[in-house]
Design an enzyme around this catalytic site. Structure first.
Site, short mmCIF file in Angstrom:
data_model
loop_
_atom_site.label_atom_id
_atom_site.label_comp_id
_atom_site.label_asym_id
_atom_site.label_seq_id
_atom_site.Cartn_x
_atom_site.Cartn_y
_atom_site.Cartn_z
N ARG A 17 -24.01 -32.80 -17.74
CA ARG A 17 -24.57 -32.14 -16.76
C ARG A 17 -24.38 -32.50 -15.25
NH1 ARG A 17 -30.87 -33.96 -15.64
NH2 ARG A 17 -30.71 -32.20 -14.20
N HIS A 79 -41.23 -33.90 -10.04
CA HIS A 79 -41.66 -32.96 -8.84
C HIS A 79 -42.91 -32.03 -9.14
CE1 HIS A 79 -37.86 -34.81 -7.87
NE2 HIS A 79 -37.28 -34.07 -8.86
N ASP A 86 -51.21 -38.48 -14.59
CA ASP A 86 -52.48 -38.52 -15.22
C ASP A 86 -52.49 -39.57 -16.32
OD1 ASP A 86 -53.87 -37.27 -13.27
OD2 ASP A 86 -54.39 -35.51 -14.40
N HIS A 99 -34.55 -42.74 -10.97
CA HIS A 99 -33.60 -41.77 -10.86
C HIS A 99 -32.14 -42.02 -10.77
CE1 HIS A 99 -37.19 -39.11 -10.51
NE2 HIS A 99 -37.76 -40.02 -9.70
N ILE A 100 -31.42 -41.39 -11.35
CA ILE A 100 -29.99 -41.53 -11.54
C ILE A 100 -29.13 -41.32 -10.09
CG2 ILE A 100 -27.76 -41.01 -12.58
CD1 ILE A 100 -29.58 -40.70 -15.19
N SER A 101 -29.73 -40.19 -9.59
CA SER A 101 -29.26 -39.68 -8.58
C SER A 101 -30.06 -40.02 -7.28
CB SER A 101 -29.21 -37.97 -8.35
OG SER A 101 -30.51 -37.36 -8.32
N ARG A 106 -31.31 -35.22 -1.56
CA ARG A 106 -31.03 -33.71 -2.13
C ARG A 106 -32.00 -32.68 -1.54
NH1 ARG A 106 -30.36 -34.71 -8.55
NH2 ARG A 106 -29.48 -32.42 -8.28
N ARG A 110 -37.23 -31.73 -4.30
CA ARG A 110 -37.04 -33.14 -5.03
C ARG A 110 -37.59 -34.27 -4.20
NH1 ARG A 110 -33.67 -31.73 -9.34
NH2 ARG A 110 -32.00 -30.10 -8.47
C1 DQA Z 1 -33.37 -36.83 -11.99
C2 DQA Z 1 -33.55 -36.22 -10.59
C3 DQA Z 1 -34.50 -34.76 -10.73
O1 DQA Z 1 -34.71 -34.27 -9.48
C4 DQA Z 1 -33.74 -33.96 -11.57
O2 DQA Z 1 -34.58 -33.02 -11.94
C5 DQA Z 1 -33.35 -34.58 -12.93
C6 DQA Z 1 -32.80 -36.06 -12.81
C7 DQA Z 1 -32.36 -38.07 -11.62
O3 DQA Z 1 -32.51 -38.97 -12.43
O4 DQA Z 1 -31.65 -38.16 -10.55
O5 DQA Z 1 -33.37 -34.22 -14.10
O6 DQA Z 1 -34.69 -37.51 -12.24
#
Ligand code: DQA
Length: 146
Positions: A17, A79, A86, A99-101, A106, A110
């Protein structure tokens, strides 16, 4: 010490992806990296992934009484999901959001993170290295509080 590492929807497709955002490492590569790191710092890990919101709630609930901390990347549920927030608040375990990104650079949608309200720390934009970083942080935090 035992940590639960939870990954949400579409993270099983790492490597396939949107490599510009998520890199070329696969989910299997990520798990291998986490397990290697766990061994090197002497902690147990359980790694879980699901594309389904309720499963993520169940995983978090199952950490109660069985794990000392949680590392979670809820994917897009970050998000949207009050249920996951909860669950995290319910078990009240030390938790790091990964978060990887670099989500803060972005899309607008997000920029909201529900899980952040239950997180001790958020790591974004460090690629898959964010997971070992989160594990180190949790270890130090848990040992510090012991
Ligand atoms: C994510 C960032 C999210 O916005 C996105 O929907 C993901 C991956 C990340 O690891 O950067 O699925 O969590």
């Amino acid at each position: 010490m035992k940590l639960m590492i939870i990954n949400g929807p579409n993270l099983n497709l790492l490597g396939i992806r949107e490599p510009d955002h998520y890199g070329r490492e696969t989910y299997a590569d990520l798990i291998a990296k986490i397990e290697r790191h766990a061994e090197s710092i002497g902690v147990e890990v359980i790694c879980l992934q699901s594309n389904h919101e309720g499963d993520l709630v169940d995983f978090i609930q199952s950490a109660y009484g069985t794990c000392d901390g949680i590392v979670i990347n809820p994917g897009a549920y970050t998000h949207t999901s009050i249920a996951i927030l909860d669950a995290a608040k319910s078990v009240s375990l030390p938790l790091v959001e990964v978060h990887i990104s670099k989500v803060e650079e972005r899309e607008d949608f997000r920029q909201i993170s529900y899980i952040r309200l239950a997180a001790l720390k958020t790591i974004t934009g460090h690629g898959t290295d964010g997971y070992p970083e989160a594990m180190d942080f949790l270890c130090a935090h848990i040992k510090g509080g012991a």
